[in-house]
Design an enzyme around this catalytic site. Sequence first.
Site, PDB file in Angstrom:
ATOM      1  N   ASP A 262       0.876  -1.165   0.000  1.00  0.00           N
ATOM      2  CA  ASP A 262       0.000   0.000   0.000  1.00  0.00           C
ATOM      3  C   ASP A 262       0.917   1.219   0.000  1.00  0.00           C
ATOM      4  O   ASP A 262       2.087   1.140   0.379  1.00  0.00           O
ATOM      5  CB  ASP A 262      -0.961  -0.001   1.198  1.00  0.00           C
TER       6      ASP A 262
HETATM    7  C1  BGC Z   1      -4.935   3.401   0.026  1.00  0.00           C
HETATM    8  C2  BGC Z   1      -5.011   2.367  -1.075  1.00  0.00           C
HETATM    9  C3  BGC Z   1      -4.832   3.034  -2.406  1.00  0.00           C
HETATM   10  C4  BGC Z   1      -3.499   3.769  -2.418  1.00  0.00           C
HETATM   11  C5  BGC Z   1      -3.185   4.467  -3.714  1.00  0.00           C
HETATM   12  C6  BGC Z   1      -3.696   4.270  -0.080  1.00  0.00           C
HETATM   13  O1  BGC Z   1      -3.788   5.346   0.776  1.00  0.00           O
HETATM   14  O2  BGC Z   1      -4.989   2.767   1.276  1.00  0.00           O
HETATM   15  O3  BGC Z   1      -6.230   1.689  -1.020  1.00  0.00           O
HETATM   16  O4  BGC Z   1      -4.927   2.091  -3.424  1.00  0.00           O
HETATM   17  O5  BGC Z   1      -3.510   4.750  -1.393  1.00  0.00           O
HETATM   18  O6  BGC Z   1      -4.002   5.549  -3.911  1.00  0.00           O
END
Ligand code: BGC
Length: 751
Positions: A262
């Site tokens: 993530d």
């Molecule tokens: C989120 C993810 C997301 C990623 C990219 C993170 O803050 O938890 O679900 O895919 O950002 O935007």
Amino acid sequence: MRGLLLTLSLFNPFTFLPLTAQVYLDETQPLEQRVEDALRRMTLDEKIAIIHAQSKFSAPGVKRLGIPDMWTDDGPHGVRPDVLWDEWEQAGQTNDSCVAFPALTCLAATWNPQMARIYGESLGEEALYRGKAMILGPGVNINRTPLNGRNFEYMGEDPWLASRMVVPYVQGLQSKGVAACVKHYALNNDEEYRHQVNVIVSDRALREIYLPAFEAAVKEGGAWAIMGAYNLYKNQHNCHNEILLNRILKQEWGFDGVVVSDWGGAHNTDEAVRNGLDLEFGTWTDGLTMGATNAYDNYYLALPYKKAIQEGRYTTKELDEKVRRVLRLHFRTTMNRQRPYGFLCSEAHYDAARKIAGEGIVLLKNEQHVLPIQQNAKVLVVGENAIKMMTVGGGSSSLKVQHEVLPLDGLQSAPNSQFTIDYARGYVGDTVQSYNGVTVGRSIAESRTPAELRAEAVEKAKQADVVIVFGGLNKSDFQDCEGHDRRQYELPYEQNELVEALAKVNKNIVFVNISGNAVAMPWIDKVPAVVQGWFLGSEAGNALADVLTGRVNPSGKLPFTWFRQLSDVGAHSLNTYPGTWREGHDVIDEEYKEDIFVGYRWADLSAKRKKEMLTAHRSPLTAHRSTPLFPFGYGLSYTTFDVTVNGHEGGADVSVTVTVKNTGKVAGAETVQLYVGPDKPDNSRPVKELKAFQKVWLEPGESKTITLTASRQSLSVWDEAAGQWTFIPGTYRAYIGTSSNTNSSFKLNLL
Ligand code: BGC
């Protein structure tokens, strides 16, 4: 001599295969041979390069070998608009206005796997048009508390339902040559302190409640990627977690895809190298706001890793394994020449969005047939959520849509409607109409006081035949939004006062709750109709109008239990949320004391058993058995159904034959649900658990006979001592119903 050197250099010293035969580019060759062929052509620098990001949403390919860059994007409800290369600012593209599909809670509420397939396929086509090889979704974290700001992006509280719905989503998306990146693996069940939460959970609850949807996505759906979660499990961050990634995901489930971090979820090189992370994204960002410029060379899997290899701290064993996985992803996506062309905003995508939304809307209450709206009625629409765009906001799932039909507009343009519509604002929530650089052109600014707004709505309600209040939550911070949890179970913005005031002057109140979570409804007995309207995407207003006017007969069923109050929820009743900070305030331990008793599994427990658990965990609350406001699996229709059990077979699997008859006057669909539990619940297992379901469409008077089957594997429990699934033969009880609140049950002997 020159000729000899040239010939030698064309041979790989390890495999003696001629490097001239470009096996990796030959799509007729087996995948693994292509992977090995590409791998042995790559230099150390090239290998290091492809396992981490080069921009906010891309990782480099190998230009020398013709392997393209890998572009990814959120996810999960539509393709996120492009941001700048290394900034969160909008890139300002003119070709990234997409179709927003309904939020995943709504998809789960359709209880129709075909809808998930269409969802995945449509999203895949939009992703292809936008040049995205991987979509960051779907999300399948279990709804453990209704405060979780991100529940709207997930598929409810039940592992079986989420599993059945995630598989076709993944398959539909990947059928277009676009990878699903199933998230957030695992135990990311609340947002508050998501980077610091260390989840303490029994192996049994992990296996029976929190992992099955991921397991199904991998083993049945064949997911090509999975995203590690921000939080920790057993004191290790989940983006490089030995148990979750190496042991369970890769060894046990045989996952051959890519583990993506993530954004900002990787924390150190050694764990990232050893514990299963394959592709590092977003380090030093939180995915939404913070960011360090040009940090990419300093990523944990970038130069620090290369240096460690050069210094002999690692061989290239782990690196090659990561590269193999990334190459596999390339062959499945960017280098798949069979991929179809993509489409953005096609009619078929809007149709899919509207159909999914229409099937997911849940009719929770409908006394005296207040709904559907009568022809010629004088309708008063009230509430901010009737005029507020919901595709903008909520965190990384925020979208830039070509259009979003608002509920008020949808009702005003409903086909063949002969009712009149007036509007009153009623309350003000959050009038900000922009998110992460995407701005809604229409202002909803309001300067009147809450009392003035209420007074206007009440005056108008006196003249109306029916009042439809569009309320609920929105996508602002501390509502249904990434990064934080809700601070209260109650409706915000004085909506309770508004509903109470309206109910005093008009007996035909319909409350349409727009949210991804349950909310408290202290006024429930004073309003005759309640509709759960979710976040429905581009076609929101049309889909809501379809159901409210009867053009579509509602058939959605709740994917979670709707508790009356927070203290009725297991996690809150046991006082386990948000956890206990350790000294130093770095880590907050959150112990899932309710164990496997999540959602209806908790609601079903006897008061005695709850009391035992509360006492054992020294909860300050008192045990009580409170029936949920609306049970899991519940939802009404404009018609009525009879469900008759014809017969059943035990043995290894359980098969139940059921006849469903539409006994009303309009066509509709009912979802028949099979739950199984021990014959004499002894509290070592839930009273009952969903094991099969089927949605059946019927014309008025029509009957259909279906068979619901629960496999022996699905009836197994996780044996903690043995570390494996075990089936316990004995006397069970099967329950057939149209929600989890069912008394129709019979005994079964299972061998
Ligand atoms: C989120 C993810 C997301 C990623 C990219 C993170 O803050 O938890 O679900 O895919 O950002 O935007």
